[in-house]
Write a protein that holds these residues in place. Structure first.
Motif, mmCIF file in Angstrom:
data_model
loop_
_atom_site.group_PDB
_atom_site.id
_atom_site.type_symbol
_atom_site.label_atom_id
_atom_site.label_comp_id
_atom_site.label_asym_id
_atom_site.label_seq_id
_atom_site.Cartn_x
_atom_site.Cartn_y
_atom_site.Cartn_z
ATOM 1 N N SER A 265 -6.612 -5.345 -2.747
ATOM 2 C CA SER A 265 -6.827 -6.669 -3.322
ATOM 3 C C SER A 265 -7.637 -7.537 -2.381
ATOM 4 C CB SER A 265 -5.485 -7.334 -3.674
ATOM 5 O OG SER A 265 -4.834 -7.805 -2.525
ATOM 6 N N ARG A 270 -9.422 -9.836 -5.144
ATOM 7 C CA ARG A 270 -8.664 -10.062 -6.387
ATOM 8 C C ARG A 270 -7.221 -10.314 -6.014
ATOM 9 N NH1 ARG A 270 -10.585 -7.170 -10.941
ATOM 10 N NH2 ARG A 270 -12.807 -7.588 -11.126
ATOM 11 N N LYS A 271 -6.551 -11.113 -6.829
ATOM 12 C CA LYS A 271 -5.127 -11.343 -6.583
ATOM 13 C C LYS A 271 -4.339 -10.058 -6.843
ATOM 14 C CE LYS A 271 -4.985 -16.251 -7.441
ATOM 15 N NZ LYS A 271 -5.118 -17.213 -8.544
ATOM 16 N N PRO A 272 -3.254 -9.836 -6.101
ATOM 17 C CA PRO A 272 -2.431 -8.629 -6.302
ATOM 18 C C PRO A 272 -1.931 -8.498 -7.742
ATOM 19 C CG PRO A 272 -1.784 -9.743 -4.281
ATOM 20 C CD PRO A 272 -2.781 -10.646 -4.975
ATOM 21 N N PHE A 275 -3.420 -5.953 -10.248
ATOM 22 C CA PHE A 275 -3.328 -4.525 -9.947
ATOM 23 C C PHE A 275 -2.070 -3.904 -10.532
ATOM 24 C CE2 PHE A 275 -6.141 -6.314 -6.915
ATOM 25 C CZ PHE A 275 -7.016 -5.317 -6.521
#
Length: 561
Positions: A265, A270-272, A275
């Motif tokens: 991330s 990207r934010k966790p 995912f």
RNA sequence: CGGGGCGUAGCGCAGUCUGGUAGCGCGCACGGUUCGGGACCGUGAAGUCGAAGGUUCAAAUCCUUUCGCCCCGACCA
């Protein structure tokens, strides 16, 4: 009782081993002493407190029609073998052989023996329902005794068992216990909550725990401030905050050496929550892929209930089973059929996940389309998540488990042949419930919840004495104190008379430490003005009053709310 | 069971690194002075330094083994 004649070994300093506040204070104030890890001696004060708690337990159990019995602590192996727990329970059971070589154990709970008795004595639906209870010592070879009397290897437990003809009957017995438990904890002056809980190895469908909020607690519970939903984190549902939706076109991204959600991330910025975290575990029935959103934690107990006992797969196992290095596995495009369990929060959204190819992740993955998992709640609920009932933000708190109630059903009655004959002469297994309360945990939780820097502050209902009388050395004061003490005794007021030849400071410090709720101080000064002093341990407030008024205050008892 | 820490007087600790035969505070006993929030002075008792083995002229101290207790984690019927 007279202080001089009673074993109340107060300590100025707590032993270095003690960490929990209740442990330190019970040691310092002379309530308990430790014999060995998880084994405690109850000194006179400690034993009196347990006695007070046990009396409340008996009164409330009797009030719902339960009957007190006493079961052996030393037990033969057979009933345990019949229910399968002789095998299922491992090192936690103390086992031994008698002189003839017969397998025995020390009781860690009494389902087997109570049911054994029921199997012999209950024959007809006419005898039902029955509720039996005892306050009995339990022994468990705990992996890790801790926090003083909070978690010990030998402890007292009020355990009761209900036997009903039907499930409806069980529900009635369960409700009766629920009500009794609420009254018991309220009378003990405990702040507590009832929460939904895991049934664990007790089996059965429904269980609740009673929890005393305290930072010393080992359990975490989630509480909804809006609708009152409360549950142990082991079973608590929750709706995690919505993830930001990024509608990627499907495709692979190169993610060299980025394995964990954190690494990928931050690499992809990207934010966790965008995912999918894929965890391969090995169960008795083979490998299972568990999926939670990247910002969530899987809860092992939840998964265990679905998949059975499991362990995480080792790195070589991941390679062997999925044909790809750990860190790049994902649910989409697997090379083989595999049981996949996914948390429902993944039902919507588009995610990044492992591409099942070394150094690559896959974007634009749509759960339900790109792979078809079983949907089950397996994430850990945490503070700030939405309540599953009303979606207000949940709060989390630590708590001490002080009691539990289980709807067992026929888990024990069936294997032990505890059957009754119904109206039609048909043999049917008893429907059972079991219900426990730990008196020592109540005491410890009370100390955790009710103390200040000077010591313990007991609620009146369980304090070792109703009042402590503190004469400050002088002939007249002692005389007046003796008279007051005699008056208490002849009126059924349990008083601790500090008749020691100590300086006032020592007596005051000890009195605060021991924590009896009412103190009566009788000194020369006051006598000259014709007053005694009445001190409220909780507020610290001292009132100078004529002896007769002090007597009224000592006599007065807080009504049970 | 995995990780960490600690075992020296009843309690809290120093001494261990750098071996030389054990000390402080509190508590305890006795005497005296004190007496409204853990008094003061004097005297004194109390320790196989967790245990075993080893190294050394000599071990609380160095080495090996072992036992116990606490904390974190796992477990928790």
């Amino acid at each position: 009782m007279r202080f001089r004649e009673t074993l109340i070994p107060t300590l100025r300093e707590a032993p270095a081993d003690a960490v929990a506040e209740s442990h330190k204070l019970l040691l310092r104030a002379g309530y308990v002493r430790q014999l060995a890890a998880g084994l405690y001696i109850y000194l006179p004060l400690g034993w009196k407190v347990l006695g007070k708690i046990n009396r409340i337990l008996r009164e409330e159990m009797d009030a719902i029609g339960a009957q007190e019995v006493s079961m052996p602590i030393l037990q033969p192996a057979e009933p345990w073998q019949q229910t399968g727990r002789w095998q299922a329970i491992k090192e936690e059971m103390f086992r031994l052989k008698d002189r003839t070589g017969r397998d025995m154990c020390l009781g860690m709970t009494h389902e087997e023996i109570m049911t054994w008795l029921a199997a012999r004595e209950i024959r007809s639906y006419r005898q039902l329902p029955q509720m039996w209870y005892q306050i009995q010592t339990k022994l468990r070879d705990e992996a890790r005794p801790k926090s003083g009397i909070l978690r010990t290897r030998e402890f007292l437990m009020k355990d009761s068992y209900s036997f009903d003809a039907t499930h409806e009957g069980l529900l009635r017995s369960y409700k009766l216990h629920e009500g009794a438990y609420h009254r018991i904890f309220r009378r003990c002056g405990l702040e507590f909550r009832q929460v939904e809980s895991d049934t664990g190895m007790m089996g059965g469908a429904v269980a609740h725990e009673f929890m005393a909020p305290s930072p010393a607690g080992e359990d975490e519970i989630l509480v909804c401030p809006s609708c009152g939903y409360t549950a142990n984190v082991e079973v608590a549902g929750s709706v995690p905050p919505a993830a930001e939706l990024i509608e990627d076109a499907p495709g692979e991204v190169h993610t060299p050496d980025k394995r964990t959600v954190e690494e990928v991330s931050s690499f992809l910025k990207r934010k966790p929550s965008g995912f999918i975290k894929s965890i391969l575990v090995i169960t008795d029935k083979g490998p299972v892929l568990a999926l939670v959103r990247g910002d969530q934690q899987m809860h092992e107990k939840k998964l265990m209930k679905l998949a059975g006992p499991f362990r995480p797969a080792t790195k070589p196992e991941v390679q062997e089973i999925l044909g790809v290095e750990a860190g790049f596995i994902g649910p989409a495009g697997l090379n083989k059929e595999l049981r996949i369990i996914a948390d429902p929060v993944l039902q919507t959204g588009v995610y990044v996940t492992g591409a099942n190819k070394k150094d690559y992740h896959k974007k634009g993955v749509r759960p339900g389309t790109d792979f078809r998992p079983e949907w089950h709640d397996i994430h850990t609920a945490s503070a700030g998540d939405g309540c599953p009932k009303c979606s207000a933000a949940l709060a989390a708190e630590k708590a001490i488990e002080i009691g539990n109630i289980f709807q067992l059903g026929t888990k024990y009655s069936a294997p032990l042949g505890a059957n009754y004959l119904d109206e039609n002469g048909k043999e049917i297994p008893l429907v059972m419930g079991s219900y426990g309360i730990g008196p020592a945990r109540i005491a410890a939780a009370l100390v955790e919840q009710n103390h200040d820097k000077n010591g313990i502050i007991w609620p009146e209902s369980v304090a070792p004495f109703d009042v402590e009388i503190i004469p400050l050395a002088s002939g007249k004061a002692t005389e007046a104190a003796e008279e007051f003490y005699a008056r208490c005794r002849s009126n059924g007021i349990d008083a601790l008379m500090d008749d020691r030849d100590e300086r006032p400071g020592v007596k005051f410090k000890d009195a605060d430490l021991i924590g009896i709720p009412k103190h009566v101080i009788i000194g020369e000064k006051g006598l000259k003005e014709g007053v005694f002093e009445f001190k409220d341990r909780l507020t610290g407030q001292v009132e100078k009053l004529p002896p007769e008024d002090v007597w009224e205050k000592v006599k007065w008892r807080k009504p049970i709310s």
